[in-house]
Design an enzyme around this catalytic site. Structure first.
Site, mmCIF file in Angstrom:
data_model
loop_
_atom_site.group_PDB
_atom_site.id
_atom_site.type_symbol
_atom_site.label_atom_id
_atom_site.label_comp_id
_atom_site.label_asym_id
_atom_site.label_seq_id
_atom_site.Cartn_x
_atom_site.Cartn_y
_atom_site.Cartn_z
ATOM 1 C CG HIS A 189 -0.118 0.133 2.505
ATOM 2 N ND1 HIS A 189 0.578 -0.941 3.045
ATOM 3 C CD2 HIS A 189 0.157 1.194 3.288
ATOM 4 C CE1 HIS A 189 1.215 -0.521 4.125
ATOM 5 N NE2 HIS A 189 0.972 0.759 4.297
ATOM 6 C CG HIS A 198 0.347 5.899 2.812
ATOM 7 N ND1 HIS A 198 -0.927 5.378 2.902
ATOM 8 C CD2 HIS A 198 1.060 5.323 3.803
ATOM 9 C CE1 HIS A 198 -0.972 4.526 3.927
ATOM 10 N NE2 HIS A 198 0.239 4.477 4.493
#
Length: 157
Positions: free
Chosen positions: A60, A75
């Site tokens: 992620h 992110h």
């Protein structure tokens, strides 16, 4: 070392100031300063925002360290660590050298949204404590659409 690093959007979408990210870790600049992209709800290719070494790679999130020692964190979504990789497909390995615009992760935005999470993508210069060192692009100020690979901000060190 004084220099500037152009940081490109890892995904397309609506460019937004980091202060508008609904997570204090990012909006308050605790991780570093930068900008964010609110992506369309479709499967996207998240690319390297700068050229350098893939210092850290998680499903992620990833950090690319430039040859000049500027670490840029991408992110994908907020609180997405709890998905344990679901909705993300990595296409590179930690330690790889990547070029700005090179595919790093396929990001399944609809699957993240379906889990009730915010898909926004903060892009920050790690450990940058001075917000004034980040010069955001017009798109960030105006909250307009930005293409993947377009200039997101310049980091001055």
């Amino acid at each position: 070392m004084v220099g500037s690093t152009e940081v490109f959007a890892p995904v397309g979408g609506r460019a937004v100031p980091l202060a508008d990210v609904p997570d204090p870790v990012f909006s308050a600049g605790m991780v570093g300063h930068g900008a964010a992209v609110d992506p369309p709800h479709e499967v996207l290719e998240a690319v390297a925002p700068v050229s350098g070494k893939l210092l850290k790679l998680m499903p992620h999130a990833y950090i690319v360290m430039t040859p000049h020692g500027v670490g840029v964190l991408v992110h994908l979504g907020l609180d997405t660590v709890q998905l344990e990789g679901e909705g993300f497909t990595t296409h590179a390995s930690q330690g790889d050298d990547v070029t700005a615009g090179e595919l790093v992760i396929t990001y399944d935005v609809p699957s993240v949204v379906a889990k009730g999470l915010n898909p926004i993508v903060p892009v920050v210069v790690m450990d940058e404590r001075e917000a004034a060192n980040i010069v955001a692009s017009e798109a960030v100020f105006e909250g307009t659409q930005i293409l993947s690979g377009a200039a997101l901000f310049v980091a001055n060190r």
